[in-house]
Design an enzyme around this catalytic site. Structure first.
Site, PDB file in Angstrom:
ATOM      1  CG  HIS A 201       4.570  43.062  34.465  1.00 19.80           C
ATOM      2  ND1 HIS A 201       3.755  43.558  35.454  1.00 19.80           N
ATOM      3  CD2 HIS A 201       4.031  43.474  33.286  1.00 19.80           C
ATOM      4  CE1 HIS A 201       2.756  44.242  34.898  1.00 19.80           C
ATOM      5  NE2 HIS A 201       2.900  44.204  33.585  1.00 19.80           N
TER       6      HIS A 201
ATOM      7  CD  GLU B   1      -0.113  42.377  38.504  1.00 22.55           C
ATOM      8  OE1 GLU B   1      -0.735  41.376  38.921  1.00 22.55           O
ATOM      9  OE2 GLU B   1      -0.437  43.008  37.470  1.00 22.55           O
TER      10      GLU B   1
ATOM     11  CB  SER C 146      -3.210  50.661  29.531  1.00 17.62           C
ATOM     12  OG  SER C 146      -2.897  49.699  30.504  1.00 17.62           O
TER      13      SER C 146
END
Length: 311
Positions: free
Chosen positions: A126, A128, A269
Site C-alpha cells: 500500500h 502509505e 475517497s
C-alpha cells in the site's frame, strides 16, 4: 414487504481526501494543464477519470515527469527516496499528503531516531506503508497479521513501539497490537491514534447499521483500503452479506433477492454523487424508503499546500 435503505453516517470523502482533490483542481485552475500527479491522488476511479479529463496526468514514478515541471504528491505520502528523486529532476513539488499520514511519518522518524524498533501495522505494497517504511527502513518492521505479530523479531524487545496505517479496521489492528503486547510487554503506543478519525467514524457507523441489514453495499474502488475494510467490518458486525461497488452500475440485483433492508455507506475517497446514483438505482428496484442514520459530525478541514494558498 417493506423495502428500505439504511444510509450510514458518517460516510464519503474525508478532510484529507477533500484537500487532495482540491489541490489538483486548484493547480489546474492556477497553472493550467498539464498537472502531473505522482500516483492516484486518492483511490477512486471516478475522481481520477474526472481529473484526467481536466488535464491531470497521473504517473507512478517522478522519472515520468518532465524536468523542471511541477508534481503533486498524492494523499498517501511518499518516501524520502521519492523526494530526493524529485529534487534531482528540479521538480517543483506540491505536497498533498494527508496531514494524518504525515503525522505517522514524523512519528516513525522520531522513534527510529530514538533507537526504537517501529512495528508498523499495515498492508504490504500500500502506498502509505511504502512511504512510511522508506523513512527508516532499517528500524521498521511491517506487521500485517497476528501471525506476523507472533513471529516478528526485534534487536531489543525493551525498545519497541507500534504505529499503524491510517485506513485499517480498528478491531483488526487492536487484535494485532494485543499479540505484540503479549510478546513485548514494554511495547509503547503512538502518542495519538494513527487510524484516522474519518476511518473510525465510518467503521463505527456501519457497525451500528449492519446488524439490521440483509445486505450492505459499500461504495468504493477496489484499490481503496478503507472501503474494503468497511465491507469486512459490515460482515463481521452481522450484515447478511456485504459487497463493494465502484458505482451503481456494479450493483447485482440478485444480491437483493429476498432482502428487506439494505445498508449503504461509502469509503473516505468517494464523492457523495456516487452514493446518490446508487440510491437512485436501489429506488428503481423498489427500495424507495431511505432512512439516514445519525452520525458524527466532521467539521475538520485541512489547509491547502502552501504553494496554492491565496495571498
Amino acid at each position: 414487504m417493506t423495502k428500505r435503505v439504511l444510509l450510514a453516517s458518517s460516510r464519503g470523502t474525508c478532510a484529507g481526501v477533500d484537500r487532495a482533490i482540491e489541490t489538483v483542481e486548484n493547480a489546474l485552475a492556477r497553472w493550467g494543464p498539464p498537472v502531473y500527479v505522482r500516483h492516484q491522488i486518492v483511490h477512486n476511479t471516478h475522481v481520477i477519470a474526472a481529473l484526467e479529463a481536466r488535464g491531470a496526468i497521473f504517473v507512478e514514478d517522478v522519472a515520468e515527469v518532465p524536468e523542471g515541471a511541477r508534481v503533486i504528491f498524492s494523499a498517501h505520502g511518499v518516501s524520502p527516496v521519492v523526494r530526493t528523486a524529485a529534487s534531482s529532476r528540479r521538480l517543483e513539488v506540491v505536497d498533498a499528503t494527508c496531514p494524518l499520514v504525515s503525522k505517522v511519518h514524523k512519528e516513525a522518524v522520531r522513534f527510529a531516531g530514538d533507537g526504537r524498533t517501529v512495528l508498523l501495522i499495515g498492508h504490504a505494497g500500500h502506498e502509505e506503508i511504502v512511504g512510511i517504511m522508506g523513512e527508516a527502513p532499517e528500524s521498521i518492521r511491517l506487521v500485517e497479521s497476528t501471525g506476523d505479530a507472533a513471529s516478528v523479531e526485534v534487536p531489543d524487545p525493551g525498545r519497541v513501539v507500534w504505529l499503524c496505517q491510517t485506513t485499517l479496521a480498528i478491531d483488526e489492528a487492536m487484535e494485532i497490537v494485543g499479540v505484540l503486547r503479549d510478546r513485548f510487554p514494554a511495547l509503547a503506543d503512538p502518542p495519538s491514534d494513527d487510524i484516522c478519525f474519518a476511518t473510525q467514524n465510518r467503521q463505527n457507523a456501519i457497525k451500528s447499521v449492519a446488524p439490521r441489514c440483509d445486505v450492505v453495499l459499500v461504495v468504493g474502488s477496489p484499490n481503496s483500503s478503507n472501503s474494503r475494510r468497511l465491507v469486512e467490518v459490515a460482515a463481521a458486525a452481522g450484515a447478511g452479506a456485504a459487497h463493494l461497488v465502484d458505482g451503481a452500475g456494479e450493483l447485482d440485483p440478485a444480491w437483493l433477492d429476498g432482502a428487506e433492508t439494505v445498508g449503504v455507506t461509502s469509503g473516505a475517497s468517494v464523492p457523495e454523487v456516487l452514493v446518490t446514483h446508487l440510491l437512485d438505482r436501489l429506488a428503481g428496484l423498489g427500495f424507495v424508503q431511505v432512512e439516514t442514520q445519525q452520525g458524527v459530525a466532521e467539521p475538520q478541514r485541512f489547509s491547502l499546500p502552501l504553494p496554492l494558498r491565496a495571498g
